[in-house]
Each structure stands twice: as C-alpha cells, then as structure tokens.
Enzyme design. Structure first.
Site: not given
Ligand code: GLN
Length: 482
Positions: A75, A150, A174
C-alpha cells in the site's frame, strides 16, 4: 499459476519448476497490463532488482523460507527506500523515502519481491478509493464500481491477481471492507502486533498494518513475517512476535462463535443477509457452537470514530507544512502563506474536512464535550467486547452492509461513513479481525467478518482456514482477469 497459493508457488520455486525471475516477471507483466483498467497501482517497479533476485535465490537454496521469491505490492503509505511513497496525495507526490518501513524491511528480509505500490484513498481516509490524487480505483468484478477503501488498490490488485499478496492498513475498516467488496481475504491484526514505523500516520491509536491475499493461509504466512516487536514504534507490543500454526482438520469442533444478532437482523439487503447466515451455518456444520451475543454500545462506534480519527489526523497531518517535506507552494510571500498555500494545494477535500473536524473537536470548550466523550464511548465498546469474549472464542458478523457500489454513488461524507458501521467497533477496541469471501450477492462478492480476542489472531485465521477447506468462494476470480 496465478491462482496458486503461496505454499504451492513456494514448492514450485523450490523444485525449480519456475525461477524467481520467471515468477516475478509473470506478475510484473500482469501488474502493468491490468493497471489501465483497474488503476490499482500508483507505481509498478521497473523490474526485479539484482539484489532481490540473488537474495531470494540464496534463501530458496536453504530450508524454511516459504516467502522467498513471492511477489507483492505495498500500500502506498508504507515507506519504501528510494521508491516514491505518495499516500494517494498531491502532498507527497514527489516524496522518495530515505528508509524502508519496518513492515517493508521485514518482508524484504524474507526474500519477498516488491512489484508495485498500491493506490489508496488519500491518507487512508475513505471507503471507496475515489479520494486519491492518482484517480479512483475500479473494482475488478465490475469496473464501474468501487473496490472499497482505503486499501482499494491493494484489494483490486489481489482480486485481479496483479500480485498474489499486498500489504494494507486498517484504521476503521480499510482492510476488511475492500477485501469484502473485492472477494479476497484480508486481516487487520491486533493493535501493536505490526510495527507502524514508516507507515504514514492517519490516526495513530487506530492505524494497524495487515495483509490481503486470496486465502487465510496466505495472509497468515505473510502476517507471521511482518509482525514483531519494533523499538522504533513506541506502541509496538513487546510480545508482538507470532507465528501461524496450521490448524488440525477438526479444530472447529467445540469452538464458540458469537453472532451479534442485532447486526444481522438490521441488514437491509436480503441477499447479503442470506449469504451471511449461510456462512455461519457452514461454521456450525463444521462443529462450531453458535451463541447469540450483544455489543450494546457498538451502535455508537461510528460517531465516536469520526471524532477520534479526525482529532488524531489533525495532529498527525500538521507535519505537512511545506517546510520539512512534501508539497511546497510556489506562491508564497511570507511564512503564513507558505503554510496555508502548501496545505491548500497539497490536500484533497476529504482530508481537509477531517483536519477541520479534528481541530474543532480538540479545541478548548469542545474537547470535553466531544473528544473526551468519544474516548469514554470507546472504552465502553472495549468493555462490551471483553464481556463477549468471556463467552465466545470468535465473533462472526457482516463486513459491509452492501456490495460494491457504483462510482459517484456516495459523494457526501456521512453516507460514506456508514459503510464502516460493522468494522469500526473492533478497530476502536484494537482487536484482530478479518474478512473472508462467502457466497456472492447480486453477482458481487460478500465478506464475512471474524473478530477475535486481543492477540488471538490464531483463532480467527484457523476458523477462516477451516471454512476455506470446505468452500471455494475464495478461489473465485473475475473472468476478465483470468
Ligand atoms: N473508511 C474509514 C475512514 O474513512 C476507515 C479508513 C481506514 O480504515 N483507513 O476513516
């Protein structure tokens, strides 16, 4: 070849049925070829480096290096020495780290081959991977739909087998949500299991590195190599070292699985509900005992998370000021303008929204009312889990209330935030949790979430592995990428 497990690839490498160079060029080619359709990667490396090749081959000549020569993507928020690390942001679009994140160096030292960096929502904020300065990622099962976020780039890359494995991070869902939407397996380990050193910070008390791959066994092998105590991360647990034990074939017998009945009853999508119930039935058929449980404060999790995560983000992202590193505006006459213009130009809309919300929640007068209150709710949620784990070994739950949605369908913040309603509770409690593919709904992948007690990755991975011995959902691949 592309559908083989890590153990199968490792056996072929060892038997010299394929060389490290051949295996990696197969995936380098796929990564390049499919990136136009998926936009899953922000960078595909030129080729395997001579150093990586020699190291992998040397390790293969010895015993016990199952990951040597296995290609992977990181990532794009794990720092990679000499290789651009963007975090999906214009702020870091030219940032070349001088060092490797601990996760990256741990996996390199096992002889794994870095093929690419995976696209992501900017600074890991989002649930659709539409918020990246490098463009949205498309779901390999239907390119008009999102892969989740994400870590959508990591998930799409594995689903299309542009790489067999990818690292990812999970702050509120995410890893699990994109794994579910892309039909692959993904684990977020316990907080403190995997070092955060060199992982660009979003919300430090929640961020945790993990892994995505086709199966639980593949994830577990890579997790064993990436975890461990790291003196460079003050929140790394001293006993973070862990190594995966393949479970006995009848290990599900007598295991107690808690099911949060409210969550399943509350699913509006009937097809997802059916897939979830069928998967739980499969666990039962293998000898697990299913018990109804309650997590009475979990419905407050999303609200608490969207105070805590932005608060931490507003603090973490203050380092991007145009002075030290990252984007610097050309248009500035004084220091104030340097800060303002660099941040205005460097950050995208969602990141700015979170910084504003977080700064507000931490400001005097609001701190007690919002930030402190959210922390209290967080404690109550942890206590709910602690009580549940006195009764059960594993908790099974949905991952996402819906299948992959269309690009542009959720533009406004709050409807996107609801995508993580089932994943945020375990994040707030710092617990290990995974998503594994179950029966699809509406022709698209669905995941089942397994949550474990603190530091009990073994139980959830064993259960997922057992499930995958008697089901084939995790082997399904989108036809266009076969
Ligand atoms: N969707 C969640 C957010 O926008 C989680 C994101 C994540 O786990 N990095 O914060």
């Amino acid at each position: 070849m592309i559908q083989l497990s890590i153990r199968e690839m490792a056996a072929m490498l060892r038997a010299k049925q394929i060389s490290v160079a051949e295996l990696s060029s197969l995936f380098f080619d796929r990564a390049r070829a499919f990136n136009q359709q998926t936009n899953a990667l922000t960078k595909v490396c030129c080729d395997i480096s001579a150093d990586q090749l020699i190291q992998a081959e040397t390790m293969l000549a010895q015993e016990g290096h199952v990951l040597a020569g296995i290609p992977l993507a990181h990532k794009d928020l794990f720092c990679t020495q000499g290789l651009r690390t963007t975090c999906g942001s214009n702020m870091l679009k030219a940032f070349i780290p001088p060092y490797d994140a601990t996760v990256v160096s741990n996996l390199k030292s096992q002889g794994m081959i870095t093929v690419a960096k995976a696209n992501m929502d900017e600074f890991a904020m989002g649930s659709s991977n539409e918020h990246s300065a490098f463009g949205a990622v498309n779901n390999p099962w239907d390119l008009t739909r999102v892969p989740g976020g994400s870590s959508g780039g990591s998930a799409a890359a594995v689903a299309a087998r542009m790489v067999p494995v990818a690292t990812a991070t999970d702050t509120g869902g995410s890893i699990r949500q994109p794994a579910a939407l892309c039909g692959i397996t993904g684990i977020k380990p316990s907080y403190g299991r995997v070092s955060r050193h060199g992982m660009v910070a979003f919300a430090s008390s929640l961020d945790q590195g993990g892994v995505m791959a086709a199966s639980a066994d593949d994830c577990a092998l890579v997790l064993s190599a990436m975890c461990g105590h790291d003196a460079l991360d003050s929140t790394s647990h001293v006993d973070a070292q862990w190594s995966w034990q393949l479970p006995e074939s009848n290990s599900m017998k007598g295991k107690k699985v808690g099911v949060v009945t409210d969550w399943i009853d509350g699913l509006k999508d009937e097809a997802i509900k059916q897939s979830t119930l069928e998967a739980i039935q499969t666990l039962k058929d293998q000898g697990a005992e299913v018990i109804d449980i309650q997590l009475p404060h979990a419905h407050l999790a999303v609200a608490a998370y969207y105070v805590i995560a932005p608060a931490e983000c507003s603090s973490n992202l203050s380092r991007f000021d145009g002075v030290r590193y990252g984007h610097r505006s050309e248009d500035c006459r004084d220091l104030e303008q340097l800060y303002v213009n660099s941040r205005t130009e460097g950050f995208g809309e969602e990141v700015k929204r979170r910084i504003m919300v977080g700064t507000w929640a931490l400001s005097s007068g609001y701190y007690d009312a919002y930030y402190l209150k959210a922390q209290k709710v967080r404690r109550l949620i942890s206590q709910d889990f602690a009580a549940a784990f006195k009764q059960v070994d594993v908790i099974a739950a949905p991952v996402s209330p819906e299948v992959a949605f269309k690009h542009g369908e959720k533009s406004e913040g709050v409807s996107m935030y609801q995508a993580d309603v089932f994943t945020i509770p375990a994040s707030l409690a710092g617990l290990p949790c995974l998503s594994m593919p179950v029966k699809p709904a509406h022709g698209l992948p669905v995941g089942l979430q397994l949550m474990g007690n603190y530091f009990d990755e073994q139980s959830i991975l064993s259960m997922a592995h057992q499930f995958q011995q008697v089901t084939a959902w995790h082997q399904a691949m989108p036809e266009a990428f076969l």
